[in-house]
Design an enzyme around this catalytic site. Structure first.
Site, PDB file in Angstrom:
ATOM      1  N   HIS A 199      -4.225   4.337  -2.518  1.00  0.00           N
ATOM      2  CA  HIS A 199      -4.338   3.573  -1.260  1.00  0.00           C
ATOM      3  C   HIS A 199      -3.596   2.235  -1.353  1.00  0.00           C
ATOM      4  O   HIS A 199      -2.729   1.944  -0.535  1.00  0.00           O
ATOM      5  CB  HIS A 199      -5.812   3.339  -0.907  1.00  0.00           C
ATOM      6  CG  HIS A 199      -5.992   2.294   0.142  1.00  0.00           C
ATOM      7  ND1 HIS A 199      -5.858   2.570   1.481  1.00  0.00           N
ATOM      8  CD2 HIS A 199      -6.253   0.971   0.050  1.00  0.00           C
ATOM      9  CE1 HIS A 199      -6.040   1.444   2.169  1.00  0.00           C
ATOM     10  NE2 HIS A 199      -6.272   0.464   1.319  1.00  0.00           N
ATOM     11  N   HIS A 257     -27.841 -14.124  27.634  1.00  0.00           N
ATOM     12  CA  HIS A 257     -26.717 -14.170  28.572  1.00  0.00           C
ATOM     13  C   HIS A 257     -26.161 -15.580  28.767  1.00  0.00           C
ATOM     14  O   HIS A 257     -25.337 -15.799  29.638  1.00  0.00           O
ATOM     15  CB  HIS A 257     -27.146 -13.595  29.931  1.00  0.00           C
ATOM     16  CG  HIS A 257     -27.204 -12.098  29.927  1.00  0.00           C
ATOM     17  ND1 HIS A 257     -27.874 -11.385  28.969  1.00  0.00           N
ATOM     18  CD2 HIS A 257     -26.642 -11.171  30.757  1.00  0.00           C
ATOM     19  CE1 HIS A 257     -27.753 -10.091  29.203  1.00  0.00           C
ATOM     20  NE2 HIS A 257     -27.003  -9.929  30.275  1.00  0.00           N
ATOM     21  N   ASP A 280      -8.023   7.166   8.618  1.00  0.00           N
ATOM     22  CA  ASP A 280      -9.477   7.366   8.715  1.00  0.00           C
ATOM     23  C   ASP A 280     -10.160   6.076   9.146  1.00  0.00           C
ATOM     24  O   ASP A 280     -11.112   6.090   9.925  1.00  0.00           O
ATOM     25  CB  ASP A 280     -10.043   7.772   7.341  1.00  0.00           C
ATOM     26  CG  ASP A 280      -9.428   9.053   6.838  1.00  0.00           C
ATOM     27  OD1 ASP A 280      -9.592  10.087   7.496  1.00  0.00           O
ATOM     28  OD2 ASP A 280      -8.757   9.010   5.787  1.00  0.00           O
ATOM     29  N   HIS A 338       0.845  -1.197   0.000  1.00  0.00           N
ATOM     30  CA  HIS A 338       0.000   0.000   0.000  1.00  0.00           C
ATOM     31  C   HIS A 338       0.881   1.248   0.000  1.00  0.00           C
ATOM     32  O   HIS A 338       1.411   1.632   1.043  1.00  0.00           O
ATOM     33  CB  HIS A 338      -0.892   0.016   1.246  1.00  0.00           C
ATOM     34  CG  HIS A 338      -1.872  -1.114   1.278  1.00  0.00           C
ATOM     35  ND1 HIS A 338      -1.517  -2.403   1.605  1.00  0.00           N
ATOM     36  CD2 HIS A 338      -3.214  -1.141   1.033  1.00  0.00           C
ATOM     37  CE1 HIS A 338      -2.588  -3.181   1.556  1.00  0.00           C
ATOM     38  NE2 HIS A 338      -3.632  -2.441   1.212  1.00  0.00           N
ATOM     39  N   PHE A 393     -20.021 -12.127  26.571  1.00  0.00           N
ATOM     40  CA  PHE A 393     -19.545 -10.856  26.008  1.00  0.00           C
ATOM     41  C   PHE A 393     -18.132 -10.967  25.433  1.00  0.00           C
ATOM     42  O   PHE A 393     -17.568  -9.969  24.976  1.00  0.00           O
ATOM     43  CB  PHE A 393     -19.624  -9.740  27.054  1.00  0.00           C
ATOM     44  CG  PHE A 393     -21.028  -9.520  27.565  1.00  0.00           C
ATOM     45  CD1 PHE A 393     -22.106  -9.545  26.692  1.00  0.00           C
ATOM     46  CD2 PHE A 393     -21.275  -9.298  28.909  1.00  0.00           C
ATOM     47  CE1 PHE A 393     -23.406  -9.370  27.154  1.00  0.00           C
ATOM     48  CE2 PHE A 393     -22.573  -9.124  29.382  1.00  0.00           C
ATOM     49  CZ  PHE A 393     -23.643  -9.161  28.500  1.00  0.00           C
ATOM     50  N   PRO A 410      -5.914  -5.199  11.393  1.00  0.00           N
ATOM     51  CA  PRO A 410      -7.333  -4.939  11.613  1.00  0.00           C
ATOM     52  C   PRO A 410      -7.468  -3.513  12.168  1.00  0.00           C
ATOM     53  O   PRO A 410      -7.007  -3.220  13.274  1.00  0.00           O
ATOM     54  CB  PRO A 410      -7.728  -5.989  12.661  1.00  0.00           C
ATOM     55  CG  PRO A 410      -6.624  -7.005  12.619  1.00  0.00           C
ATOM     56  CD  PRO A 410      -5.388  -6.249  12.264  1.00  0.00           C
ATOM     57  N   LEU A 411      -8.040  -2.641  11.380  1.00  0.00           N
ATOM     58  CA  LEU A 411      -8.025  -1.215  11.732  1.00  0.00           C
ATOM     59  C   LEU A 411      -8.689  -0.975  13.088  1.00  0.00           C
ATOM     60  O   LEU A 411      -9.687  -1.603  13.420  1.00  0.00           O
ATOM     61  CB  LEU A 411      -8.718  -0.411  10.634  1.00  0.00           C
ATOM     62  CG  LEU A 411      -8.055  -0.538   9.253  1.00  0.00           C
ATOM     63  CD1 LEU A 411      -8.912   0.124   8.179  1.00  0.00           C
ATOM     64  CD2 LEU A 411      -6.655   0.062   9.254  1.00  0.00           C
ATOM     65  N   GLU A 427     -16.052  -3.564  26.450  1.00  0.00           N
ATOM     66  CA  GLU A 427     -15.286  -4.827  26.441  1.00  0.00           C
ATOM     67  C   GLU A 427     -14.213  -4.846  25.373  1.00  0.00           C
ATOM     68  O   GLU A 427     -13.100  -5.341  25.592  1.00  0.00           O
ATOM     69  CB  GLU A 427     -16.224  -6.032  26.219  1.00  0.00           C
ATOM     70  CG  GLU A 427     -17.197  -6.304  27.346  1.00  0.00           C
ATOM     71  CD  GLU A 427     -18.458  -5.454  27.252  1.00  0.00           C
ATOM     72  OE1 GLU A 427     -18.596  -4.682  26.269  1.00  0.00           O
ATOM     73  OE2 GLU A 427     -19.317  -5.546  28.146  1.00  0.00           O
TER      74      GLU A 427
HETATM   75  C1  LIG Z   1     -11.175  -3.934  10.573  1.00  0.00           C
HETATM   76  C2  LIG Z   1     -10.716  -3.753   9.169  1.00  0.00           C
HETATM   77  N1  LIG Z   1     -11.608  -3.577   8.201  1.00  0.00           N
HETATM   78  C3  LIG Z   1     -11.209  -3.439   6.916  1.00  0.00           C
HETATM   79  C4  LIG Z   1      -9.896  -3.484   6.590  1.00  0.00           C
HETATM   80  C5  LIG Z   1      -9.440  -3.404   5.141  1.00  0.00           C
HETATM   81  N2  LIG Z   1      -8.787  -2.105   4.878  1.00  0.00           N
HETATM   82  C6  LIG Z   1      -7.465  -1.970   4.914  1.00  0.00           C
HETATM   83  S1  LIG Z   1      -6.986  -0.396   4.658  1.00  0.00           S
HETATM   84  C7  LIG Z   1      -8.584   0.119   4.481  1.00  0.00           C
HETATM   85  C8  LIG Z   1      -8.907   1.554   4.204  1.00  0.00           C
HETATM   86  C9  LIG Z   1      -8.492   2.388   5.317  1.00  0.00           C
HETATM   87  O1  LIG Z   1      -8.524   3.731   4.994  1.00  0.00           O
HETATM   88  P1  LIG Z   1      -7.528   4.730   5.699  1.00  0.00           P
HETATM   89  O2  LIG Z   1      -7.372   4.375   7.103  1.00  0.00           O
HETATM   90  O3  LIG Z   1      -7.990   6.105   5.388  1.00  0.00           O
HETATM   91  O4  LIG Z   1      -6.160   4.420   4.992  1.00  0.00           O
HETATM   92  P2  LIG Z   1      -5.543   5.143   3.713  1.00  0.00           P
HETATM   93  O5  LIG Z   1      -6.483   4.886   2.584  1.00  0.00           O
HETATM   94  O6  LIG Z   1      -5.421   6.563   4.038  1.00  0.00           O
HETATM   95  O7  LIG Z   1      -4.233   4.455   3.529  1.00  0.00           O
HETATM   96  C10 LIG Z   1      -9.449  -0.940   4.630  1.00  0.00           C
HETATM   97  C11 LIG Z   1     -10.920  -0.824   4.538  1.00  0.00           C
HETATM   98  C12 LIG Z   1      -8.973  -3.669   7.650  1.00  0.00           C
HETATM   99  N3  LIG Z   1      -7.672  -3.755   7.440  1.00  0.00           N
HETATM  100  N4  LIG Z   1      -9.404  -3.774   8.918  1.00  0.00           N
END
Ligand SMILES: Cc1ncc(C[n+]2csc(CCOP(=O)(O)OP(=O)(O)O)c2C)c(N)n1
Length: 669
Positions: free
Chosen positions: A268, A479, A164, A37, A443, A127-128, A417
């Site tokens: 991206h 639960h 983002d 990326h 949970f 995982p974002l 959590e």
């Molecule tokens: C939880 C999660 N959902 C989806 C993705 C797939 N994914 C990787 S980067 C991205 C876009 C993120 O956008 P941004 O944070 O703005 O990064 P930029 O495009 O600026 O590099 C996605 C949806 C991920 N890595 N983690």
């Protein structure tokens, strides 16, 4: 003049050139790998240059320096930024050859950063949202250690680069809220505010004022041009002067410096080609070949990171050396992540006490007693139970970790959590503290992304879950976990413990604490359970994962397998079967993963060759591994129901009578 300004004044190389070094290393690697990326490394090059060469406290020669600043790249898809930074900063593992091996099997330059603190990667991100939550946990760990050991020994910052995507994820909301509430002033997020995600412009999906969100949560918010290294650096200085956590909104252009793609969605994660690199080199006036860094640029990076930090590092080592013997011993132990030496004895004594007392009570209550012991025995234990302090009995004597009292050891996570899970990972990755969390088993799904990351990162994070089955009773099916044991057991490197009584609870705790390279789940009952163990408790029988609790009287005709609250059901069934002339053994299986680790001969000796019937108040998934072709299973195949626990056990047929019936059918077949 501050030392930062000193450095700027003495450097002959422009900040732009230093940032371009990140750009071209990243581009060369991404082009060679034929994927990766480019958008984030190019867009964040100036931000990273400002942070690393003027502010970040670190020592490339000693990546594990406990008082280093922590840097988390939460937008882990931009991993080449981290690898370029570590190479330019002089981290030995990140040679130019490793950069050339970006995304190749066995390299350090993985697709997304993978935790390996010894070489400079603090946490695994991808995982974002997870990374920023880890960063908040790190800041908690720092604040507690700072209060405990003093600023001479622990006084560092946590910086997280966030995209983002990270800020849109739900976990971000949880941790932003909590970090502001706790006034984690040494925490700073650098937002790559490029208004672009994978799908395109952020205005497709978000129209709120993100800055206002942070302000509302009591953060300092600063706006800067993310391509102006001096402006970013000035904002970083400001972040150090405010008692609140800081969010620096760095307005950037995604893919900056890549003429065909900059500012566009395609930057991206789009493919870059040799021609793109030619165009980028021409635009920047970058004359060095692929993977080459001009000597003066390399020297400036060295001066900005390693040389700038050397005096700070040496002074810190001298201060540690001057600690009193007592404090030094404690520091050395917690910094190494070792548990207190006499802990084994304390836990073994508790196990024996349980064997003597034989209480009839919930394993949750027994576990709470263990936690109370640990609280006294492990001064660095930091616990929390998202708004379930009462039902999980986690707090007891602990005072709270608050904005005013950093020495407190109980984090009031609120009803968050997911934040707890990810923050515990950050604390464990930070080191020096032992995080412990508790909530209801049902949970755990709210924490699951964080649990998976703990398992992936080999982090020794323990979570205790109470209310582990339909035994919850009247709270009803929302639960009552039925599929959770199976789903947690499915996770690689997660050890799932389900103790049957007080003795097994003590044993499972001993085993979970001994696991230093992976997380543990301890699933405990809400309802009172009779004692099932009648030995004197000298040996930890759960250590091999499963063991024969009651051998058959006569040649085994059937083996009953059970965990937790259903072990007593199996024992009652055994009595009836024995009385009917069916020699029956009962095997308790508190931890499948440990049992799986045993040699085949041991497993065979426990499981026997007679038909097997398992009983667990949960779904069957996974049990066939232990049952063989002809096995029987008594458990749940639907969600639970609302009603008294004993009636529910009858209703769903999880009774000793039913076990007997199934065994008889099996033997008659
Ligand atoms: C939880 C999660 N959902 C989806 C993705 C797939 N994914 C990787 S980067 C991205 C876009 C993120 O956008 P941004 O944070 O703005 O990064 P930029 O495009 O600026 O590099 C996605 C949806 C991920 N890595 N983690």
């Amino acid at each position: 003049m501050t030392s930062n300004q000193d450095f700027q004044a003495s450097s002959s190389v422009s900040a732009a050139k230093m940032a371009d070094a990140i750009r071209f290393l990243s581009l060369d690697a991404i082009e060679k790998a034929e994927n990766g990326h480019p958008g984030a490394p190019l867009g964040c090059a100036e931000i990273a240059t400002a942070l690393y060469t003027r502010h970040l406290k670190c020592n490339p020669a000693d990546p594990l320096w406990p008082d280093r600043d922590r840097f988390v790249m939460s937008n882990g898809h931009g991993s080449m930024l981290v690898y370029s930074l570590l190479h330019l900063s002089g981290y030995p593992a990140f040679t130019i050859d490793e950069i050339k091996r970006f995304r190749e099997l066995g390299s350090h330059t993985h697709g997304h950063p993978e935790r390996h603190a010894a070489i400079g990667i603090e946490v695994t991100t991808g995982p974002l949202g997870q990374g920023i939550a880890n960063a908040v946990g790190m800041a908690v760990a720092e604040a507690w250690l700072n209060a405990t050991f003093g600023s001479d020994i622990v006084d560092h910052r946590t910086w997280a680069l966030v995209g983002d995507g990270c800020l849109q994820e739900g976990v971000a909301h949880e941790v932003i809220s909590l970090a502001g509430h706790l006034r984690l002033g040494k925490l700073c997020f650098l937002w790559d505010d490029n208004e672009m995600t994978d799908d395109g412009h952020t205005n497709f999906s978000i129209s709120e004022d993100v800055r206002a969100r942070f302000r509302a949560a009591n953060w300092q918010v600063i706006d800067v041009d993310g391509h102006d290294t001096d402006a970013v650096s000035a904002a970083l200085d400001l972040s150090k002067r405010d008692p609140r956590p800081t969010m620096i909104a760095c307005r950037t252009t995604i893919g900056k410096g890549l003429p065909r793609l900059e500012g566009l969605r395609g930057a991206h994660g789009g493919r870059v080609f040799a021609k793109d690199l030619d165009e980028a080199r021409a635009a920047a006036g970058w004359t060095s070949g692929p993977f080459e860094i001009p000597v003066d640029v390399a020297a400036s990076w060295k001066a900005g990171v390693a040389e700038r930090n050397k005096p700070t590092y040496d002074a810190w080592r001298a201060r540690v050396a001057a600690l009193s013997n007592e404090k030094r011993a404690l520091w050395d132990r917690v910094a190494a992540g070792d548990l207190p030496q006499d802990l084994d004895k304390t836990l073994a004594a508790f196990r024996k006490q349980m064997a003597t007392d034989k209480p009839t009570r919930s394993t949750n209550a027994a576990s709470a007693d263990v936690v109370a012991l640990l609280t006294d025995a492990i001064p660095e234990l930091i616990s929390g139970a998202p708004d379930l302090e009462g039902p999980t009995s986690m707090k007891r004597t602990l005072s709270a970790f608050t904005a005013q009292d950093r020495a407190g050891r109980y984090v009031h996570y609120g009803v968050r959590e997911h934040a707890m899970g990810a923050m515990m990972n950050g604390m464990a990755a930070h080191g020096g503290v032992l995080p412990l969390g508790a909530t209801y088993l049902v949970f755990s799904d709210y924490m699951r992304p964080a649990l998976r990351m703990a398992a992936l990162m080999d982090l020794p994070v323990i979570t205790v879950y109470s209310h582990d089955s339909i035994g919850v009773g009247k709270n009803g099916p929302t639960h009552q976990p039925v599929e959770y044991l199976a789903s947690l057991r499915a996770m690689p490197n997660m050890a799932v413990f389900r103790p049957a009584d007080g003795v097994e609870t003590a044993e499972c705790w001993e085993l979970a604490l001994a696991r230093r390279n992976g997380p543990s789940t301890i699933a405990c009952s809400f309802q009172a359970l009779p004692p099932v163990r009648h030995d004197v408790g000298t040996a930890n029988l759960s250590a091999r994962g499963a063991y024969v609790l009651a051998e058959a009287e006569g040649a085994r005709k059937v083996t009953l397998l059970a965990t937790g609250s259903e072990v007593s059901v199996a024992l009652a069934a055994r009595e009836t079967l024995q009385a009917k002339g069916v020699p029956t053994a009962v095997v308790s299986m508190p931890c499948w993963e440990l049992f799986e680790d045993q040699d085949e001969a041991y497993r065979a000796s426990v499981l026997g060759s007679a038909p097997r019937v398992a009983v667990e108040a949960a779904v069957r998934l996974g049990w066939d591994r232990w049952l063989g072709e002809r096995g029987g299973f008594i458990g749940m195949s639907s969600f639970g129901a609302s009603g008294p626990a004993n009636e529910l056990y009858e209703h769903f047929g999880i009774t000793s009578e039913r076990v007997v019936e199934v065994c008889q059918q099996l033997l008659a077949a």
